[in-house]
Design a protein around this motif. Structure first.
Motif, mmCIF file in Angstrom:
data_model
loop_
_atom_site.group_PDB
_atom_site.id
_atom_site.type_symbol
_atom_site.label_atom_id
_atom_site.label_comp_id
_atom_site.label_asym_id
_atom_site.label_seq_id
_atom_site.Cartn_x
_atom_site.Cartn_y
_atom_site.Cartn_z
ATOM 1 N N THR A 124 12.089 88.061 32.147
ATOM 2 C CA THR A 124 10.722 88.387 31.742
ATOM 3 C C THR A 124 10.646 88.695 30.253
ATOM 4 O OG1 THR A 124 10.350 89.328 33.945
ATOM 5 C CG2 THR A 124 8.739 89.867 32.238
ATOM 6 N N HIS A 125 11.603 89.453 29.765
ATOM 7 C CA HIS A 125 11.632 89.877 28.370
ATOM 8 C C HIS A 125 11.788 88.678 27.436
ATOM 9 C CE1 HIS A 125 13.176 93.290 25.509
ATOM 10 N NE2 HIS A 125 12.279 92.526 24.935
ATOM 11 N N LEU A 126 12.747 87.801 27.732
ATOM 12 C CA LEU A 126 12.946 86.618 26.892
ATOM 13 C C LEU A 126 11.722 85.711 26.911
ATOM 14 C CD1 LEU A 126 16.661 85.673 27.701
ATOM 15 C CD2 LEU A 126 15.776 86.501 25.513
ATOM 16 N N THR A 127 11.126 85.557 28.087
ATOM 17 C CA THR A 127 9.923 84.728 28.197
ATOM 18 C C THR A 127 8.805 85.296 27.330
ATOM 19 O OG1 THR A 127 10.514 84.062 30.448
ATOM 20 C CG2 THR A 127 8.220 83.767 29.793
ATOM 21 N N LYS A 128 8.598 86.592 27.392
ATOM 22 C CA LYS A 128 7.558 87.241 26.586
ATOM 23 C C LYS A 128 7.797 87.016 25.088
ATOM 24 C CE LYS A 128 4.768 90.208 27.580
ATOM 25 N NZ LYS A 128 3.299 90.169 27.839
ATOM 26 N N LEU A 129 9.046 87.166 24.668
ATOM 27 C CA LEU A 129 9.368 87.053 23.241
ATOM 28 C C LEU A 129 9.174 85.642 22.703
ATOM 29 C CD1 LEU A 129 12.598 89.265 23.150
ATOM 30 C CD2 LEU A 129 10.376 89.841 22.165
ATOM 31 N N PHE A 130 9.666 84.638 23.437
ATOM 32 C CA PHE A 130 9.631 83.269 22.917
ATOM 33 C C PHE A 130 8.323 82.550 23.216
ATOM 34 C CE2 PHE A 130 14.213 84.078 22.936
ATOM 35 C CZ PHE A 130 14.547 83.620 21.672
ATOM 36 N N LEU A 131 7.612 82.994 24.230
ATOM 37 C CA LEU A 131 6.378 82.315 24.624
ATOM 38 C C LEU A 131 5.290 82.418 23.563
ATOM 39 C CD1 LEU A 131 4.806 80.782 26.761
ATOM 40 C CD2 LEU A 131 4.249 82.967 27.853
ATOM 41 N N LYS A 132 5.191 83.559 22.914
ATOM 42 C CA LYS A 132 4.135 83.756 21.920
ATOM 43 C C LYS A 132 4.198 82.698 20.816
ATOM 44 C CE LYS A 132 3.489 88.749 22.551
ATOM 45 N NZ LYS A 132 2.069 88.667 22.947
ATOM 46 N N ASP A 133 5.408 82.409 20.343
ATOM 47 C CA ASP A 133 5.560 81.414 19.281
ATOM 48 C C ASP A 133 5.252 80.016 19.805
ATOM 49 O OD1 ASP A 133 6.260 80.661 16.580
ATOM 50 O OD2 ASP A 133 8.100 79.815 17.412
ATOM 51 N N MET A 134 5.645 79.735 21.048
ATOM 52 C CA MET A 134 5.343 78.424 21.638
ATOM 53 C C MET A 134 3.836 78.198 21.717
ATOM 54 S SD MET A 134 8.070 78.109 24.782
ATOM 55 C CE MET A 134 9.845 78.085 24.522
ATOM 56 N N VAL A 135 3.117 79.209 22.187
ATOM 57 C CA VAL A 135 1.659 79.084 22.308
ATOM 58 C C VAL A 135 1.031 78.912 20.931
ATOM 59 C CG1 VAL A 135 -0.453 80.286 22.997
ATOM 60 C CG2 VAL A 135 1.552 80.348 24.492
ATOM 61 N N LYS A 136 1.532 79.652 19.970
ATOM 62 C CA LYS A 136 1.011 79.556 18.605
ATOM 63 C C LYS A 136 1.193 78.151 18.049
ATOM 64 C CE LYS A 136 1.345 81.799 14.067
ATOM 65 N NZ LYS A 136 2.045 82.853 13.272
ATOM 66 N N ARG A 137 2.345 77.524 18.358
ATOM 67 C CA ARG A 137 2.621 76.178 17.856
ATOM 68 C C ARG A 137 2.005 75.087 18.729
ATOM 69 N NH1 ARG A 137 8.014 75.081 18.240
ATOM 70 N NH2 ARG A 137 8.619 77.041 19.213
ATOM 71 N N GLY A 138 1.514 75.482 19.904
ATOM 72 C CA GLY A 138 0.851 74.538 20.797
ATOM 73 C C GLY A 138 1.788 73.609 21.528
ATOM 74 N N LYS A 139 3.059 73.998 21.654
ATOM 75 C CA LYS A 139 4.016 73.185 22.396
ATOM 76 C C LYS A 139 5.231 74.030 22.763
ATOM 77 C CE LYS A 139 6.255 71.332 18.237
ATOM 78 N NZ LYS A 139 6.691 70.102 17.546
ATOM 79 N N GLY A 140 5.879 73.623 23.854
ATOM 80 C CA GLY A 140 7.074 74.318 24.312
ATOM 81 C C GLY A 140 7.208 74.209 25.826
ATOM 82 N N LYS A 141 8.415 74.470 26.292
ATOM 83 C CA LYS A 141 8.683 74.404 27.729
ATOM 84 C C LYS A 141 9.613 75.545 28.125
ATOM 85 C CE LYS A 141 8.218 69.349 28.134
ATOM 86 N NZ LYS A 141 7.015 69.393 29.006
ATOM 87 N N ILE A 142 9.382 76.074 29.318
ATOM 88 C CA ILE A 142 10.239 77.125 29.861
ATOM 89 C C ILE A 142 10.703 76.707 31.245
ATOM 90 C CG2 ILE A 142 10.332 79.532 30.635
ATOM 91 C CD1 ILE A 142 8.183 80.155 28.520
ATOM 92 N N LEU A 143 12.005 76.821 31.470
ATOM 93 C CA LEU A 143 12.580 76.564 32.788
ATOM 94 C C LEU A 143 13.205 77.858 33.295
ATOM 95 C CD1 LEU A 143 13.408 74.594 35.064
ATOM 96 C CD2 LEU A 143 15.523 74.155 33.787
ATOM 97 N N ASN A 144 12.653 78.393 34.366
ATOM 98 C CA ASN A 144 13.208 79.581 35.006
ATOM 99 C C ASN A 144 13.947 79.165 36.270
ATOM 100 O OD1 ASN A 144 12.154 81.398 33.119
ATOM 101 N ND2 ASN A 144 10.206 81.557 34.196
ATOM 102 N N VAL A 145 15.196 79.576 36.379
ATOM 103 C CA VAL A 145 15.993 79.204 37.551
ATOM 104 C C VAL A 145 15.864 80.302 38.600
ATOM 105 C CG1 VAL A 145 18.270 78.593 38.422
ATOM 106 C CG2 VAL A 145 17.575 77.855 36.124
ATOM 107 N N ALA A 146 15.191 79.977 39.681
ATOM 108 C CA ALA A 146 15.058 80.890 40.815
ATOM 109 C C ALA A 146 16.043 80.434 41.889
ATOM 110 C CB ALA A 146 13.617 80.914 41.324
#
Length: 267
Positions: A124-146
Motif C-alpha cells: 500500500t505504501h509503495l503504491t501511494k508513493l509512486f502512484l502520485k507521479d504516475m497520475v501527474k504524468r498521465g501514464k504508468g502501470k501497477i502490478l500487485n501480486v495477490a
C-alpha cells in the motif's frame, strides 16, 4: 554501476521480491522487453547475481536496492533513493510476500506482524508513493501480486489468505478510481506455483501441494505481464484456479472454509 535517470531505455520497472520465483521471472521478462530495472530484495547475494545476469544478457541498466520490507521505513527509503537519483518508475510491481502455516493460536506473532507489513502495508505504501507521479504524468502501470487465496478464507494460513484478500480488494478499488487517468492497476492471483514458498511456510506436505501438478513461475509471470500490458484488472492463471475462484460465491461460506481447511491439511 549506478542507474542514472532514463539512460539508454526510457522505461523503468521496479520489482520487489525480485531475487527468485515470480519476481525474478518478471524481472527477466521486463529486461527482455528493454526495460531498465530497479530490483528490490533482502537477499543481497541473490539480488546482485540476478542483476549481473540481466545486465550482461540484455544490456540494460539495473539498480539494486537491498531492503527488508518488513521494516516500516523501507518504502519511504526506496522512494527517496530513487527521487534523489532522478529515476522515474513507469511500472511498479509489488511482488514481495510470504506466508506462515499452522493454527493461528500456535503460529508466531512476530512472523505474522512482519507478513502484514510486507504483504499489505508495504504494498500500500509503495503504491501511494509512486502512484502520485504516475497520475501527474498521465501514464504508468501497477502490478500487485495477490493469490488465488484472495477469494476465500484460509484455515491454517489465516493471516496470509486475509492479506491477499486485501490486495485483491484494494487493487480493484483503485483500478476503478484511476479510470481515465492513463494509469492502470492489475492484480495477479496465481494458484500454487513451483517455488520455495511451500518449503518456507512448512506446507510442502499438505494435500494442496504434495503430489500436485503446479504451474511454474515463468508461466505465471508471462500471464501476469500480458495482463498488465493489456490493462486488465484481475488475472487468475490456470483454468481450475479460475473456476474455483469464481465458484466459491455460489456456496455457503462455512462449506468453502471447510473445503479449504481440508485442502490445507497435511496428508
Amino acid at each position: 554501476m549506478k542507474l542514472k535517470a532514463q539512460e539508454q531505455s526510457e522505461k523503468t520497472a521496479l520489482i520487489t521480491g525480485s531475487a527468485s520465483g515470480i519476481g525474478y521471472q518478471l524481472a527477466y521478462i521486463f529486461a527482455s522487453e528493454n526495460y531498465n530495472l530497479v530490483l528490490v530484495d533482502r537477499n543481497e547475494f541473490k539480488l546482485l547475481e540476478v542483476a549481473d545476469n540481466l545486465k550482461e544478457k540484455f544490456h540494460i541498466l539495473v539498480k539494486t536496492i537491498v531492503k527488508d520490507l518488513s521494516i516500516s521505513t523501507s518504502p519511504e527509503e526506496i522512494f527517496t533513493e530513487l527521487q534523489e537519483t532522478g529515476i522515474h518508475v513507469d511500472i511498479l510491481v509489488n511482488n514481495a510476500g510470504f506466508g506462515t502455516y499452522g493454527l493461528f493460536n500456535e503460529t508466531s506473532l512476530k512472523s505474522e506482524l512482519e507478513m502484514l507489513q510486507v504483504n499489505l502495508v508495504c504494498l500500500t505504501h509503495l503504491t501511494k508513493l509512486f502512484l502520485k507521479d504516475m497520475v501527474k504524468r498521465g501514464k504508468g502501470k501497477i502490478l500487485n501480486v495477490a493469490s488465488a487465496a484472495a477469494f476465500q478464507p484460509g484455515p491454517l494460513m489465516a493471516v496470509y489468505f486475509a492479506t491477499k484478500a486485501y490486495v485483491l480488494s484494494f487493487s480493484e478499488a483503485i483500478a476503478n478510481e484511476l479510470e481515465g487517468t492513463g494509469v492502470t492497476v492489475t492484480v495477479l492471483c496465481p494458484g500454487s506455483t513451483v517455488s520455495e514458498f511451500h518449503e518456507r511456510t512448512g506446507m510442502a506436505d499438505s494435500k494442496l501441494v504434495k503430489g500436485q501438478k503446479m504451474m511454474d513461475a515463468e508461466t505465471v509471470a508471462l500471464i501476469g505481464y500480458d495482463a498488465l500490458m493489456r490493462g486488465k484488472t484481475i488475472v487468475i492463471p490456470g483454468l481450475l484456479n479460475k473456476i474455483f475462484a469464481k465458484s466459491v460465491r455460489f456456496f455457503p461460506r462455512n462449506l468453502v472454509t471447510k473445503v479449504v481447511r481440508s485442502m490445507q491439511e497435511n496428508k
